[in-house]
Structure formats: C-alpha cells, structure tokens
Motif scaffolding. Structure first.
Motif, PDB file in Angstrom:
ATOM      1  N   ALA A 102       0.842  -1.194   0.000  1.00  0.00           N
ATOM      2  CA  ALA A 102       0.000   0.000   0.000  1.00  0.00           C
ATOM      3  C   ALA A 102       0.876   1.243   0.000  1.00  0.00           C
ATOM      4  CB  ALA A 102      -0.915  -0.003   1.210  1.00  0.00           C
ATOM      5  N   ALA A 103       0.564   2.170  -0.877  1.00  0.00           N
ATOM      6  CA  ALA A 103       1.377   3.370  -1.032  1.00  0.00           C
ATOM      7  C   ALA A 103       0.620   4.608  -0.594  1.00  0.00           C
ATOM      8  CB  ALA A 103       1.805   3.521  -2.486  1.00  0.00           C
ATOM      9  N   SER A 104       1.367   5.575  -0.083  1.00  0.00           N
ATOM     10  CA  SER A 104       0.815   6.883   0.254  1.00  0.00           C
ATOM     11  C   SER A 104       1.867   7.928  -0.070  1.00  0.00           C
ATOM     12  CB  SER A 104       0.411   6.949   1.720  1.00  0.00           C
ATOM     13  OG  SER A 104       1.529   6.725   2.557  1.00  0.00           O
ATOM     14  N   GLY A 105       1.424   9.167  -0.151  1.00  0.00           N
ATOM     15  CA  GLY A 105       2.352  10.241  -0.455  1.00  0.00           C
ATOM     16  C   GLY A 105       2.125  10.782  -1.850  1.00  0.00           C
ATOM     17  N   ALA A 131       6.745   3.090 -11.096  1.00  0.00           N
ATOM     18  CA  ALA A 131       6.839   1.652 -11.312  1.00  0.00           C
ATOM     19  C   ALA A 131       7.131   1.012  -9.955  1.00  0.00           C
ATOM     20  CB  ALA A 131       7.945   1.325 -12.297  1.00  0.00           C
ATOM     21  N   VAL A 132       6.647  -0.203  -9.775  1.00  0.00           N
ATOM     22  CA  VAL A 132       6.785  -0.864  -8.470  1.00  0.00           C
ATOM     23  C   VAL A 132       7.329  -2.274  -8.665  1.00  0.00           C
ATOM     24  CG1 VAL A 132       5.564  -1.686  -6.417  1.00  0.00           C
ATOM     25  CG2 VAL A 132       4.911   0.488  -7.483  1.00  0.00           C
ATOM     26  N   ALA A 133       8.179  -2.671  -7.756  1.00  0.00           N
ATOM     27  CA  ALA A 133       8.766  -4.009  -7.815  1.00  0.00           C
ATOM     28  C   ALA A 133       8.710  -4.668  -6.449  1.00  0.00           C
ATOM     29  CB  ALA A 133      10.213  -3.939  -8.289  1.00  0.00           C
ATOM     30  N   ARG A 136      -1.467  -4.291 -10.149  1.00  0.00           N
ATOM     31  CA  ARG A 136      -1.634  -3.051  -9.391  1.00  0.00           C
ATOM     32  C   ARG A 136      -3.017  -2.490  -9.618  1.00  0.00           C
ATOM     33  NH1 ARG A 136       2.859   0.928 -10.970  1.00  0.00           N
ATOM     34  NH2 ARG A 136       1.670   2.427  -9.708  1.00  0.00           N
ATOM     35  N   ASP A 137      -3.451  -1.684  -8.640  1.00  0.00           N
ATOM     36  CA  ASP A 137      -4.711  -0.962  -8.730  1.00  0.00           C
ATOM     37  C   ASP A 137      -4.410   0.482  -8.386  1.00  0.00           C
ATOM     38  OD1 ASP A 137      -7.207   0.184  -8.428  1.00  0.00           O
ATOM     39  OD2 ASP A 137      -8.070  -1.538  -7.430  1.00  0.00           O
ATOM     40  N   ASN A 138      -4.320   1.322  -9.405  1.00  0.00           N
ATOM     41  CA  ASN A 138      -3.959   2.725  -9.168  1.00  0.00           C
ATOM     42  C   ASN A 138      -5.080   3.511  -8.504  1.00  0.00           C
ATOM     43  OD1 ASN A 138      -1.356   2.465 -10.154  1.00  0.00           O
ATOM     44  ND2 ASN A 138      -1.900   3.093 -12.240  1.00  0.00           N
ATOM     45  N   THR A 139      -6.291   2.985  -8.519  1.00  0.00           N
ATOM     46  CA  THR A 139      -7.387   3.676  -7.825  1.00  0.00           C
ATOM     47  C   THR A 139      -7.297   3.451  -6.318  1.00  0.00           C
ATOM     48  OG1 THR A 139      -8.944   1.822  -7.953  1.00  0.00           O
ATOM     49  CG2 THR A 139      -8.878   3.349  -9.830  1.00  0.00           C
ATOM     50  N   LYS A 140      -6.624   2.369  -5.929  1.00  0.00           N
ATOM     51  CA  LYS A 140      -6.480   2.056  -4.502  1.00  0.00           C
ATOM     52  C   LYS A 140      -5.045   2.221  -4.015  1.00  0.00           C
ATOM     53  CE  LYS A 140     -10.303  -1.265  -4.489  1.00  0.00           C
ATOM     54  NZ  LYS A 140     -10.716  -2.667  -4.220  1.00  0.00           N
ATOM     55  N   ASN A 141      -4.147   2.615  -4.918  1.00  0.00           N
ATOM     56  CA  ASN A 141      -2.740   2.811  -4.574  1.00  0.00           C
ATOM     57  C   ASN A 141      -2.113   1.549  -3.987  1.00  0.00           C
ATOM     58  OD1 ASN A 141      -3.129   5.425  -5.381  1.00  0.00           O
ATOM     59  ND2 ASN A 141      -2.892   6.350  -3.376  1.00  0.00           N
ATOM     60  N   THR A 142      -2.381   0.427  -4.631  1.00  0.00           N
ATOM     61  CA  THR A 142      -1.846  -0.834  -4.141  1.00  0.00           C
ATOM     62  C   THR A 142      -1.231  -1.659  -5.267  1.00  0.00           C
ATOM     63  OG1 THR A 142      -3.993  -1.920  -4.401  1.00  0.00           O
ATOM     64  CG2 THR A 142      -3.481  -1.011  -2.226  1.00  0.00           C
ATOM     65  N   VAL A 143      -0.275  -2.475  -4.874  1.00  0.00           N
ATOM     66  CA  VAL A 143       0.308  -3.483  -5.751  1.00  0.00           C
ATOM     67  C   VAL A 143       0.226  -4.820  -5.029  1.00  0.00           C
ATOM     68  CG1 VAL A 143       2.442  -4.339  -6.784  1.00  0.00           C
ATOM     69  CG2 VAL A 143       1.847  -1.923  -6.978  1.00  0.00           C
TER      70      VAL A 143
END
Length: 129
Positions: A23-26, A33-35, A72-79
């Motif tokens: 889960a991402a914030s900021g 890109a996420v790994a 990933r789901d960019n609407t939920k800020n998750t990978v």
C-alpha cells in the motif's frame, strides 16, 4: 516520494499460496513503477517481479515465472503479488519498492534495485516443507 507498507506475509505449507499487498501513500502512485524484492537469511536481496505505472507491463525473475503474478490498482494505490505453488526456497522477507518513472507502459531494467528510491519495511514469508 511514496511511503510503502507491505502486508500479507505468513507461514504456509509447500504448494500453498499467499497474496502480498503493498500500500502506497504520499506522491501520485501512478507516477511510479513498483517491484517486489526478497531477501533470505545469509543471501543478497534479489528481484522477484515488477509492474509498470499502467500495470500493462510486467517482469519476473526466472525462479518465479509461472507461479507468481504481480498486479496493481492505481485507484487504490496498491500493488499485489499473488504467489502460488510456493516452495521452501521462497522463504524470505519480501519488500516492495517504487521508482518514479517516465515510462507509463514499459519497464526499463526493472530488476536493478538501485533504480528504486522508496522501500517498504518488508513482510516475512515462510514456506514449510
């Protein structure tokens, strides 16, 4: 800069499945890109999988191809990292990492950890035999 928090780790028997979440914030998540990387005791950290900003491009380490799926789901800020057919050698601390990228639909050298400026604390995955 994004702050990353992993969840979903645990103990599972060989052949089982786990689903990790990051889960991402900021900052705006879709700019990154996420790994996923992992590190087992006594080993160097190794690349597992990566996903582009759009989610349309992915890259996997040979050791996990066909067993793991990153999304990933960019609407939920998750990978998420869906891990199936787990093996004892998959035991490690799994960390997600983010790279602010210019490329929306592609990945460039995504397996190199030096590209990623933002890291989570990690979640333990243990696979028993």
């Amino acid at each position: 800069q994004v702050q990353l928090v992993e969840s979903g780790g645990g103990l599972v028997q060989a052949g089982g499945s786990l689903r990790l979440s990051c889960a991402a914030s900021g900052d705006t998540f879709s700019n990154y890109a996420v790994a996923w990387f992992r590190q087992a005791p006594g080993n160097d950290r190794e690349f597992v999988a990566a996903v582009s900003r759009s989610g349309g491009a992915t890259n996997y380490a040979d050791l996990v191809k066909g067993r793991f799926t990153i999304s990933r789901d960019n609407t939920k800020n998750t990978v998420a990292l869906q891990m199936n057919s787990l093996k004892p050698e998959d035991t490690a601390v799994y960390s997600c990492a983010a790279e602010r990228s210019l490329f929306y639909n592609s990945l460039i050298a995504s397996e190199h950890e030096a590209k990623y400026a933002d890291w989570g604390q990690g979640t333990q995955v243990t696979v028993s035999s």
